[in-house]
Design an enzyme around this catalytic site. Structure first.
Site, PDB file in Angstrom:
ATOM      1  N   ASP A  67     -60.360 -26.355 -23.777  1.00  0.00           N
ATOM      2  CA  ASP A  67     -61.278 -25.183 -23.927  1.00  0.00           C
ATOM      3  C   ASP A  67     -60.634 -24.118 -24.854  1.00  0.00           C
ATOM      4  OD1 ASP A  67     -59.005 -24.317 -22.289  1.00  0.00           O
ATOM      5  OD2 ASP A  67     -60.167 -24.025 -20.440  1.00  0.00           O
ATOM      6  N   ASN A 137     -59.909 -19.273  -8.504  1.00  0.00           N
ATOM      7  CA  ASN A 137     -61.136 -19.526  -8.081  1.00  0.00           C
ATOM      8  C   ASN A 137     -61.319 -21.103  -7.970  1.00  0.00           C
ATOM      9  OD1 ASN A 137     -61.526 -20.094 -10.568  1.00  0.00           O
ATOM     10  ND2 ASN A 137     -63.097 -18.594 -11.100  1.00  0.00           N
ATOM     11  N   HIS A 139     -61.164 -22.979 -10.413  1.00  0.00           N
ATOM     12  CA  HIS A 139     -61.637 -23.483 -11.911  1.00  0.00           C
ATOM     13  C   HIS A 139     -60.713 -24.634 -12.660  1.00  0.00           C
ATOM     14  CE1 HIS A 139     -60.118 -20.041 -14.756  1.00  0.00           C
ATOM     15  NE2 HIS A 139     -59.357 -21.008 -14.582  1.00  0.00           N
ATOM     16  N   GLU A 144     -66.138 -22.917 -14.070  1.00  0.00           N
ATOM     17  CA  GLU A 144     -66.242 -21.919 -13.204  1.00  0.00           C
ATOM     18  C   GLU A 144     -67.113 -22.288 -11.864  1.00  0.00           C
ATOM     19  OE1 GLU A 144     -64.029 -19.902 -13.580  1.00  0.00           O
ATOM     20  OE2 GLU A 144     -64.575 -18.291 -15.373  1.00  0.00           O
TER      21      GLU A 144
HETATM   22  C1  F6R Z   1     -57.081 -22.957 -19.759  1.00  0.00           C
HETATM   23  C2  F6R Z   1     -57.445 -23.583 -18.548  1.00  0.00           C
HETATM   24  C3  F6R Z   1     -57.204 -22.905 -17.289  1.00  0.00           C
HETATM   25  C4  F6R Z   1     -56.065 -22.558 -16.699  1.00  0.00           C
HETATM   26  C5  F6R Z   1     -55.883 -21.591 -15.386  1.00  0.00           C
HETATM   27  C6  F6R Z   1     -54.796 -21.479 -15.059  1.00  0.00           C
HETATM   28  O1  F6R Z   1     -57.018 -23.843 -20.880  1.00  0.00           O
HETATM   29  O2  F6R Z   1     -57.725 -24.624 -18.496  1.00  0.00           O
HETATM   30  O3  F6R Z   1     -58.007 -23.467 -16.357  1.00  0.00           O
HETATM   31  O4  F6R Z   1     -55.216 -23.701 -16.497  1.00  0.00           O
HETATM   32  O5  F6R Z   1     -56.860 -20.789 -15.511  1.00  0.00           O
HETATM   33  O6  F6R Z   1     -54.145 -20.648 -15.685  1.00  0.00           O
HETATM   34  P1  F6R Z   1     -52.593 -19.858 -15.253  1.00  0.00           P
HETATM   35  O7  F6R Z   1     -51.601 -21.142 -15.413  1.00  0.00           O
HETATM   36  O8  F6R Z   1     -52.426 -19.075 -16.443  1.00  0.00           O
HETATM   37  O9  F6R Z   1     -52.621 -19.512 -14.156  1.00  0.00           O
END
Ligand code: F6R
Length: 264
Positions: A67, A137, A139, A144
């Site tokens: 992403d 959440n 994701h 989302e």
């Molecule tokens: C970003 C992504 C997100 C993160 C998730 C956890 O490329 O894929 O799904 O992996 O938001 O983020 P952290 O590791 O910062 O808690």
């Protein structure tokens, strides 16, 4: 589904990096799906260390990131392009043309651009291993809650929870991106192997719902239950709401005996 329980975040990163490294050694032209976020930083550090020690060669590896924020140029310090170069690509011998990250600067023909990202993944032969973090959440990527389980790469509006979590990275008063381009849950399920990494108590509820809860679009990571080869690597705090921990430990022990390749 394999659930690997580790004592702490350091042990999680080491195991995840070793797993990715052993797959690259077995298949030097591995197609690797990558994530950003704080959980990934230590894993990239471990992979960089293995590269510096001379035991890991990225010269044939091809990568696809999940992403990117819409509206951020690659040079923006909060862009995922910037994150990936700072923490990983600048320190390994990957060929720049082998790196794919969604372009956050597009401002029209979104569907066409997203379809071309999916096509590039297909042209590369599909993703061999997809690395994932998980949001509070549930994701994965920026899928989302309520994302379709069949979704492919597309434009996605970020949830309030994600905006709040990510706001720490932006300076006060700076305009935060409200949208992102993200690979879909269907795109992720298309990878041959999926590796989800979770550390810290803030992820405990999302981890438990994803592994032991019903498959629901309310928790995007629960869709991974549909994948034939998914491994969760979690530390003690992130595993604290799992109810079947003894079983996961027994499965790990038997896996080490019977099919050790799944652990390394
Ligand atoms: C970003 C992504 C997100 C993160 C998730 C956890 O490329 O894929 O799904 O992996 O938001 O983020 P952290 O590791 O910062 O808690």
């Amino acid at each position: 589904m394999l659930v690997i329980l580790k004592r702490d975040a350091e042990a999680v990163s080491l195991q995840a990096a070793e797993l990715v490294a052993s797959h690259i050694r077995r298949k030097p032209a591995l197609v690797l799906g990558l994530a950003t976020g704080s959980t990934m930083i230590d894993i990239y550090q471990q992979l960089v260390r293995l590269h510096r020690e001379g035991t890991l060669d990225f010269s044939q590896v091809v990568t696809f990131n999940l992403d990117e924020y819409l509206g951020l140029a690659p040079a923006h310090p909060q862009s995922f392009h910037h994150f990936m170069h700072e923490h990983f690509f600048a320190h390994i011998n990957i060929h720049p043309r082998s790196i794919h990250i969604p372009d956050g600067t597009i401002h029209e023909n979104y569907d066409q651009y997203c379809a071309s990202y999916e096509q590039a993944i297909r042209d590369a032969g599909g993703i061999d291993i997809q690395l994932l973090g998980i949001g509070r959440n549930g994701h994965i990527g920026f899928n989302e809650p309520t994302s379709s389980i069949a979704s492919r790469t597309r434009l996605k509006v970020l949830s309030k929870e994600t905006l709040a979590d990510n706001s720490k990275s932006f300076s006060p008063g700076e305009k935060h991106p409200q949208c992102a381009i993200t690979m879909g849950i269907g795109s992720i399920l298309g990878a041959r192997k999926v590796l989800l990494i979770a550390t810290g108590a803030a992820k405990a509820a999302a981890v438990a719902k994803s592994i032991e809860g019903p498959i629901t679009s309310a928790v995007s990571a629960s869709a991974l239950q549909l994948h034939p080869d998914v491994t969760f690597i979690v530390d003690e705090p992130a595993a604290s709401q799992l109810t079947q921990r003894d079983y996961y430990v027994r499965v790990m022990e038997m896996t080490a005996l019977l099919t050790p390749d799944r652990l390394s």
